[in-house]
Write an enzyme that holds these catalytic residues in place. Structure first.
Site, PDB file in Angstrom:
ATOM      1  CG  LEU A  74      -1.823  -1.221   1.365  1.00 56.54           C
ATOM      2  CD1 LEU A  74      -2.882  -0.968   2.436  1.00 56.54           C
ATOM      3  CD2 LEU A  74      -2.479  -1.595   0.044  1.00 56.54           C
ATOM      4  NE  ARG A 104       0.405  12.902   9.942  1.00 57.24           N
ATOM      5  CZ  ARG A 104       0.249  11.825  10.701  1.00 57.24           C
ATOM      6  NH1 ARG A 104       0.682  11.828  11.948  1.00 57.24           N
ATOM      7  NH2 ARG A 104      -0.315  10.727  10.222  1.00 57.24           N
ATOM      8  N   GLY A 164      -9.466   4.143   2.048  1.00 56.80           N
ATOM      9  CA  GLY A 164      -9.131   3.277   3.183  1.00 56.80           C
ATOM     10  C   GLY A 164      -8.275   2.087   2.762  1.00 56.80           C
TER      11      GLY A 164
END
Ligand code: UD1
Ligand code: CA
Length: 455
Positions: free
Chosen positions: A9, A16, A79
């Site tokens: 993934l 960030r 997700g």
């Protein structure tokens, strides 16, 4: 055994990091994080490595042409469950599937091996870790008998669940068959409105699968990177691990905290490495090599007994046994120094073949050149290899003595045993054993008066 397919993934934005570079391309130990993960998948014997990309996907693709990698695009990041679902059409029905994360770079293949090898239709392999501070992670929920029953995300957890310190690393293994039947059934009715991969744990429990839990030796192995502080923490950890390996294999490190290996370093015995040395790419050091402080060594093969003194840079070179380099030498790509050579301070070499026993001790540039054996190159010698358009070669035979402050204007050939007088600008070939002097004759003017200052 059924084929192993790895799904990585790597579609998240990584906001960030505050970076134009996709998060998984930030480097640890000199390699993008994603490349570490791909290497781990390869070590496990993956048949295919399905890498799910989204944000900055094109940039990610460009960084590897690995034939095992299959790119899967996740248009919207809905997700982790949704991300894995994008790879479903590429997974053979009989495959074992391991899910890894592009931003969790340092998991060792050994840690995952048992999990993927023992996987069958009746098990789900889960990698967990117990943390003093589990904040932010999915919690591993177990029943009274200690059996895993589900994973609850931080944002969906109640007070009791929040106190659980065993957390989900995100890494799991499951057969493709189960993924294909369960992923389409995921719902996004949870605190984050996402399709959670973690929800398949409860589904597996419901179908009586065994949840086979394993843990890494060190929590850093499963540490993800969300910001540059965590990136730096992982870098220091992996460098410490590398320093320990080097010491175990026969290197004395002046300070294990002040060496950086950004690539593959292979060493012999009795190596001495002083502080602040950086190794990049593929470097090999033979036995009894010493490296002084502040050196940078990249893509180089260095033979036994070589001494590299402080602040030297070696890049793309082959260094023969017992050569002495530096301090302050710059050895550029295509340099091959034979045994017992010396390249001293403020010397730059490039595409230079230097024969056994030859010395270039001070302040010289030797580029596009070949030197025979036992050549002595005096201080301030320059091979003038470039006319502003093309590059030319300088050939120097065995036993040549080049006086100081000599310009060798290439193309030029200096025969074996020749001597070049200091301060010469050599534009024509010199035959074997000749003396060449090419400079203005000295004139001494008697009774000469210095100019006087006029009022
Ligand atoms: C996830 C786990 C959590 C675990 C934690 C470990 C879920 C629901 N939660 O949480 O239990 O403790 O990892 O770090 O799985 N990604 C995609 N596409 C998406 C969403 C995510 O590719 O649509 C990728 C991200 O780039 C990242 C990884 O998946 O590499 C994890 O995503 P992230 O949002 O960080 O998951 P967490 O909320 O941290
Ligand atoms: Ca995360």
């Amino acid at each position: 055994m059924s084929p192993l397919h790895v799904v990585i993934l790597a579609a998240g934005q990584g906001s960030r990091m505050k970076s134009a570079l996709p998060k998984v391309l930030h480097s640890v130990a000199g390699r993008p994080m994603l490349h570490h993960v791909i290497a781990t998948a390869r070590q496990l014997g993956a048949e295919k490595i399905h890498t799910v990309i989204g944000h900055g996907g094109d940039k990610v693709r460009e960084t590897t042409t690995d034939s095992l990698v299959n790119w899967v695009v996740q248009e919207e990041q809905l997700g982790t469950g949704h991300a894995v679902a994008q790879a479903l059409p590429c997974l053979p029905d009989d495959a074992r599937v391991l899910v890894l994360y592009g931003d969790v770079p340092l998991t060792r293949a050994d840690t995952l091996k048992a999990m993927v090898e023992s996987l069958d239709d009746k098990t789900l392999g889960l990698l967990t870790v117990t943390l003093d501070n589990p904040q932010g992670y999915g919690r591993i929920v177990r029943d009274a008998n200690g059996k895993v029953t589900s994973i609850v995300e931080q944002k969906d957890a109640d007070a009791d669940q929040l106190s659980i310190r065993e957390v989900n690393t995100g890494i799991l293994a499951i057969t493709a068959k189960h993924l294909k039947s369960w992923l389409p059934a995921l719902s996004n009715s949870n605190a984050q409105g996402e399709y959670y991969l973690t929800d398949i744990i409860a589904m597996a429990v419901e179908h009586n699968l065994k949840i086979s839990v394993s843990q890494p030796d060190n929590p850093f192995e499963v540490q993800g990177v969300n910001n540059r502080l965590q990136l730096a923490e992982l870098e220091r950890w992996v460098q410490r691990r590398e320093a320990e390996r080097l010491m175990t294999e026969g290197a004395t490190l002046a300070d294990p905290a002040r060496i950086d290996v950004r690539g593959e370093l292979v060493i012999g015995n009795d190596i001495l490495i002083d502080v602040n040395v950086v190794f990049e790419g593929k470097v090999s050091l033979g036995n009894n090599v010493s490296v002084g402080p502040g050196c940078v060594i990249r893509d180089a093969a260095i033979a036994d007994g070589v001494q590299i003194s402080a602040h030297s840079v070696i890049d793309g070179a082959v260094i023969g046994a017992n050569a002495q380099i530096g301090p302050f030498a710059r050895i550029r790509p295509g340099t091959e120094l034979a045994a017992n050579t010396k390249v001293g301070n403020f010397v730059e070499t490039k595409k230079a073949l230097v024969g056994e026993g030859s010395k270039i001790n001070h302040l010289s540039y030797v580029g596009d050149a070949s030197l025979g054996r036992n050549v002595n190159v005096g201080a301030g010698t320059i091979t003038c290899n470039y006319d502003g358009v093309n590059k030319f070669k300088t050939e120097i035979g065995d036993e040549v003595f080049v006086g100081s402050n000599t310009s060798l204007v290439a193309p030029v050939h200096i025969g074996a045993g020749a001597t070049i007088g200091a301060g010469s600008t050599v534009t024509r070939n010199v035959d074997d054993n000749e003396l060449a002097v090419a400079r203005g004759p000295q004139r001494n003017i008697k009774g000469w008066k210095r100019p006087q200052k006029s009022d």
